[in-house]
Motif scaffolding. Structure first.
Motif, PDB file in Angstrom:
ATOM      1  N   GLU A  91     -59.892 -15.268   8.493  1.00 53.32           N
ATOM      2  CA  GLU A  91     -59.451 -16.551   7.909  1.00 53.32           C
ATOM      3  C   GLU A  91     -59.116 -16.386   6.423  1.00 53.32           C
ATOM      4  OE1 GLU A  91     -58.751 -19.300   9.343  1.00 53.32           O
ATOM      5  OE2 GLU A  91     -59.635 -19.045  11.320  1.00 53.32           O
ATOM      6  N   VAL A  92     -59.952 -15.611   5.701  1.00 54.83           N
ATOM      7  CA  VAL A  92     -59.678 -15.407   4.274  1.00 54.83           C
ATOM      8  C   VAL A  92     -58.357 -14.650   4.115  1.00 54.83           C
ATOM      9  CG1 VAL A  92     -60.437 -14.273   2.151  1.00 54.83           C
ATOM     10  CG2 VAL A  92     -62.102 -15.491   3.540  1.00 54.83           C
TER      11      VAL A  92
ATOM     12  N   ILE B 213     -50.852 -29.207   5.201  1.00 54.06           N
ATOM     13  CA  ILE B 213     -51.414 -29.173   3.837  1.00 54.06           C
ATOM     14  C   ILE B 213     -52.929 -29.394   3.910  1.00 54.06           C
ATOM     15  CG2 ILE B 213     -51.431 -30.230   1.530  1.00 54.06           C
ATOM     16  CD1 ILE B 213     -48.566 -30.952   1.783  1.00 54.06           C
ATOM     17  N   LEU B 214     -53.369 -30.304   4.792  1.00 57.59           N
ATOM     18  CA  LEU B 214     -54.815 -30.565   4.897  1.00 57.59           C
ATOM     19  C   LEU B 214     -55.562 -29.313   5.376  1.00 57.59           C
ATOM     20  CD1 LEU B 214     -57.304 -32.454   4.879  1.00 57.59           C
ATOM     21  CD2 LEU B 214     -56.733 -33.054   7.244  1.00 57.59           C
ATOM     22  N   ALA B 215     -55.060 -28.690   6.444  1.00 57.48           N
ATOM     23  CA  ALA B 215     -55.753 -27.503   6.986  1.00 57.48           C
ATOM     24  C   ALA B 215     -55.835 -26.403   5.920  1.00 57.48           C
ATOM     25  CB  ALA B 215     -55.011 -26.995   8.217  1.00 57.48           C
ATOM     26  N   ASP B 216     -54.763 -26.211   5.164  1.00 60.78           N
ATOM     27  CA  ASP B 216     -54.759 -25.160   4.134  1.00 60.78           C
ATOM     28  C   ASP B 216     -55.623 -25.561   2.936  1.00 60.78           C
ATOM     29  OD1 ASP B 216     -53.074 -23.941   5.870  1.00 60.78           O
ATOM     30  OD2 ASP B 216     -51.258 -24.147   4.659  1.00 60.78           O
ATOM     31  N   THR B 217     -55.647 -26.864   2.628  1.00 63.71           N
ATOM     32  CA  THR B 217     -56.531 -27.342   1.556  1.00 63.71           C
ATOM     33  C   THR B 217     -57.987 -27.026   1.913  1.00 63.71           C
ATOM     34  OG1 THR B 217     -55.045 -29.123   0.874  1.00 63.71           O
ATOM     35  CG2 THR B 217     -57.369 -29.424   0.372  1.00 63.71           C
TER      36      THR B 217
ATOM     37  N   LEU C  15     -64.064 -23.377   6.926  1.00 67.37           N
ATOM     38  CA  LEU C  15     -63.001 -22.359   6.982  1.00 67.37           C
ATOM     39  C   LEU C  15     -62.631 -22.019   8.421  1.00 67.37           C
ATOM     40  CD1 LEU C  15     -61.272 -20.257   5.373  1.00 67.37           C
ATOM     41  CD2 LEU C  15     -63.177 -18.659   5.667  1.00 67.37           C
ATOM     42  N   THR C  16     -63.665 -21.844   9.247  1.00 69.34           N
ATOM     43  CA  THR C  16     -63.409 -21.362  10.600  1.00 69.34           C
ATOM     44  C   THR C  16     -62.923 -22.469  11.544  1.00 69.34           C
ATOM     45  OG1 THR C  16     -65.760 -21.621  11.079  1.00 69.34           O
ATOM     46  CG2 THR C  16     -65.018 -19.421  10.415  1.00 69.34           C
ATOM     47  N   ARG C  17     -62.958 -23.729  11.077  1.00 65.17           N
ATOM     48  CA  ARG C  17     -62.462 -24.851  11.915  1.00 65.17           C
ATOM     49  C   ARG C  17     -61.350 -25.606  11.197  1.00 65.17           C
ATOM     50  NH1 ARG C  17     -67.692 -24.143  12.068  1.00 65.17           N
ATOM     51  NH2 ARG C  17     -68.873 -24.294  14.004  1.00 65.17           N
ATOM     52  N   ARG C  18     -60.692 -24.995  10.242  1.00 60.89           N
ATOM     53  CA  ARG C  18     -59.891 -25.774   9.302  1.00 60.89           C
ATOM     54  C   ARG C  18     -58.728 -26.532   9.940  1.00 60.89           C
ATOM     55  NH1 ARG C  18     -55.442 -23.074   7.020  1.00 60.89           N
ATOM     56  NH2 ARG C  18     -55.083 -21.082   8.045  1.00 60.89           N
ATOM     57  N   HIS C  19     -58.310 -26.128  11.155  1.00 62.57           N
ATOM     58  CA  HIS C  19     -57.195 -26.845  11.805  1.00 62.57           C
ATOM     59  C   HIS C  19     -57.671 -28.067  12.596  1.00 62.57           C
ATOM     60  CE1 HIS C  19     -54.151 -23.954  10.660  1.00 62.57           C
ATOM     61  NE2 HIS C  19     -55.029 -22.999  10.933  1.00 62.57           N
ATOM     62  N   GLN C  20     -59.005 -28.256  12.662  1.00 59.82           N
ATOM     63  CA  GLN C  20     -59.514 -29.307  13.564  1.00 59.82           C
ATOM     64  C   GLN C  20     -59.727 -30.660  12.907  1.00 59.82           C
ATOM     65  OE1 GLN C  20     -63.151 -27.839  15.308  1.00 59.82           O
ATOM     66  NE2 GLN C  20     -62.201 -25.904  15.887  1.00 59.82           N
TER      67      GLN C  20
ATOM     68  N   GLN D 188     -65.772 -35.504   8.483  1.00 62.22           N
ATOM     69  CA  GLN D 188     -66.676 -34.680   9.299  1.00 62.22           C
ATOM     70  C   GLN D 188     -67.312 -33.556   8.459  1.00 62.22           C
ATOM     71  OE1 GLN D 188     -64.655 -33.608  12.885  1.00 62.22           O
ATOM     72  NE2 GLN D 188     -66.251 -32.111  13.429  1.00 62.22           N
ATOM     73  N   ILE D 189     -66.547 -33.006   7.557  1.00 61.45           N
ATOM     74  CA  ILE D 189     -67.091 -31.941   6.686  1.00 61.45           C
ATOM     75  C   ILE D 189     -68.180 -32.541   5.782  1.00 61.45           C
ATOM     76  CG2 ILE D 189     -66.522 -30.217   4.916  1.00 61.45           C
ATOM     77  CD1 ILE D 189     -63.632 -30.242   6.089  1.00 61.45           C
ATOM     78  N   ASN D 190     -67.937 -33.745   5.276  1.00 56.80           N
ATOM     79  CA  ASN D 190     -68.945 -34.412   4.447  1.00 56.80           C
ATOM     80  C   ASN D 190     -70.230 -34.653   5.238  1.00 56.80           C
ATOM     81  OD1 ASN D 190     -67.192 -34.445   2.333  1.00 56.80           O
ATOM     82  ND2 ASN D 190     -66.753 -36.629   2.389  1.00 56.80           N
ATOM     83  N   ALA D 191     -70.081 -35.021   6.517  1.00 61.91           N
ATOM     84  CA  ALA D 191     -71.278 -35.273   7.340  1.00 61.91           C
ATOM     85  C   ALA D 191     -72.090 -33.985   7.488  1.00 61.91           C
ATOM     86  CB  ALA D 191     -70.868 -35.823   8.697  1.00 61.91           C
ATOM     87  N   ILE D 192     -71.417 -32.857   7.623  1.00 60.63           N
ATOM     88  CA  ILE D 192     -72.129 -31.571   7.740  1.00 60.63           C
ATOM     89  C   ILE D 192     -72.794 -31.234   6.399  1.00 60.63           C
ATOM     90  CG2 ILE D 192     -71.874 -29.080   8.208  1.00 60.63           C
ATOM     91  CD1 ILE D 192     -71.489 -30.758  10.721  1.00 60.63           C
TER      92      ILE D 192
END
Ligand code: SR1
Ligand code: MG
Length: 422
Positions: free
Chosen positions: A215-216, A346-350, A395-400, A406-410
């Motif tokens: 991913e990196v 743009i969101l997935a890459d951000t 990083l590993t779920r960035r397209h989802q 959801q990231i904030n909840a984690i």
């Protein structure tokens, strides 16, 4: 004029020959000069009239080495050309958000600009738990305008290509390619600085994980090949000055034509880094406030406001009817579909760049004081572990994801976990 390095001792002599600085400071008596830069690359001085703090300028000079690494690490002063170009372009597109330039010299690699002393650097203020009611709105406007109006969606194709070629910045891009997108993930790299109390098994989640490496590598390829828009290039919260009334963006020396998502990710990563460090700082202050909640809200707000304003800019441009990139009418369904898809990319890459910018601040050479000044090594290590877990999760779920909820909840879950299972 031949280049020489400015210091507190020779600065007045240098300034005396510049008429514009005469106008601002008056005569050159009774001046306070301070070296104020705590940056990784340059020297920055404030020069202020003792009896009138309003008569003041900032002098910034690029030196021929990478300051954080020492004088043995050469780095050409050409970065000042990029900084001046970008400041001018940003001032054209959003004058409210950049300092006024009074004078610049490529020979001396110097820029002299407005002293924004009423607007301290954001990082320390955010460590101190200060809320900025206008920040998300201001910074999303800055991003939406600088990124949209320097892209192919706004410029004629030949003008855009010319702009790309004028803003090739290989030396500073190489710093990002190495220190953000390569070295931190490689356990044999000698520039990495490992936090003392962070166990190797935690570092392994970024250094021994092929999925993270893949991913990196993808993010690095996007960074190196997608000449989409003129970026700031280093938009962390040490490059922003603000108070509750206004926001300024400084230090665009890393500026080049790159992926829009890199600037947005750089900014958002700093909110997550501060989020995990904040529990410690709240205890130090004896506060039990909602600052962490505010930080997560800002992340969502910055993304939502940016994507709305960016799309509005785009629609307005196509509505004018002279858009070279999109020639059909603005209400054509294909345009809506293309916009939707593009904003999702743009969101997935951000999210990908947000993650890389978090990981590099834990393992890489340049860190953030939100975390490094935590005095208790065990608490610091826990913060660092949480950062690495959230970074690899996103990083590993960035397209989802469809936004940052959801990231904030984690992030909240990790923050409330005593033991983090690998
Ligand atoms: C490794 S050079 C240090 C860092 O400082 C700048 O602010 C950039 O983020 C660069 O990567
Ligand atoms: Mg900087």
């Amino acid at each position: 004029m031949e280049y020489y390095q400015l210091s507190k001792d020779n600065l007045i002599e240098y300034l005396k020959d510049i008429p514009k600085i005469h106008e601002i400071l008056g005569d050159f008596t009774d001046l306070d000069i301070h070296e104020i830069g705590d940056g990784n690359l340059n020297y920055v001085f404030s020069v202020t009239k003792k009896d009138n703090p309003k008569k003041s300028v900032i002098v910034k000079q690029a030196v021929p080495f990478l300051r954080i690494a020492g004088e043995d690490w050469p780095l050409s002063e050409d970065r000042m050309r990029h900084e001046i170009n970008a400041l001018k372009e940003e001032a054209r597109l959003c004058p409210k958000f950049v300092p006024e330039i009074y004078f610049s010299s490529l020979d001396m690699s110097v820029v002299i600009m407005q002293n924004l002393s009423d607007y301290p650097i954001l990082r320390q203020q955010m460590i101190d738990g200060k809320i900025f009611p206008k920040l998300a709105d201001d910074i999303s406007t800055f991003l939406a305008n600088t990124l949209f109006y320097t892209s192919d969606f706004a410029l004629a194709a030949d003008v855009k290509k010319e702009a790309v070629s004028e803003n090739i910045n290989p030396e500073l891009c190489k710093i990002t390619e190495d220190f953000v997108l390569t070295n931190p993930y490689y356990d044999q790299d000698e520039t990495n600085i490992y936090p003392e109390d962070l166990p190797q098994k935690v570092m392994n989640i970024i250094q021994k994980n092929p999925i993270v490496h893949a991913e990196v590598a993808e993010m690095k390829y996007i960074f190196m090949t997608q000449a989409e828009a003129l970026l700031h290039g280093d938009l962390h919260i040490g490059s922003i000055m603000a108070n509750s009334d206004a926001t300024y963006v400084i230090d665009p020396e890393f500026s080049f034509y790159g992926p829009m998502s890199y600037d947005i990710g750089a900014l958002i990563s700093n909110f997550y880094l501060n989020y995990f460090a904040q529990n410690y700082w709240q205890k130090q202050r004896g506060d039990n406030d909602d600052y962490q909640e505010w930080l997560l809200e800002q992340i969502n707000d910055i993304w939502q406001k940016f994507s709305y304003k960016f799309e509005q800019n785009w629609i307005n441009e196509v509505k004018k009817g002279n858009n070279e990139f999109y020639v059909r009418p603005w209400n054509d369904p294909g345009f809506a579909l293309f916009r939707k898809r593009h904003m999702q990319t743009i969101l997935a890459d951000t999210i990908g760049f947000t993650s890389c910018k978090m990981m590099r601040r834990i393992v890489g050479l340049a860190k953030v004081k939100d975390i490094t000044t935590i005095a208790d090594g065990k608490i610091r290590a826990k913060v660092e572990e949480r950062v690495l877990h959230l970074a690899t999760y996103m990083l590993t779920r960035r397209h989802q994801f469809s936004d940052f909820t959801q990231i904030n909840a984690i992030a909240v879950q990790l923050e409330h976990m005593d033991e983090i299972k690998g």
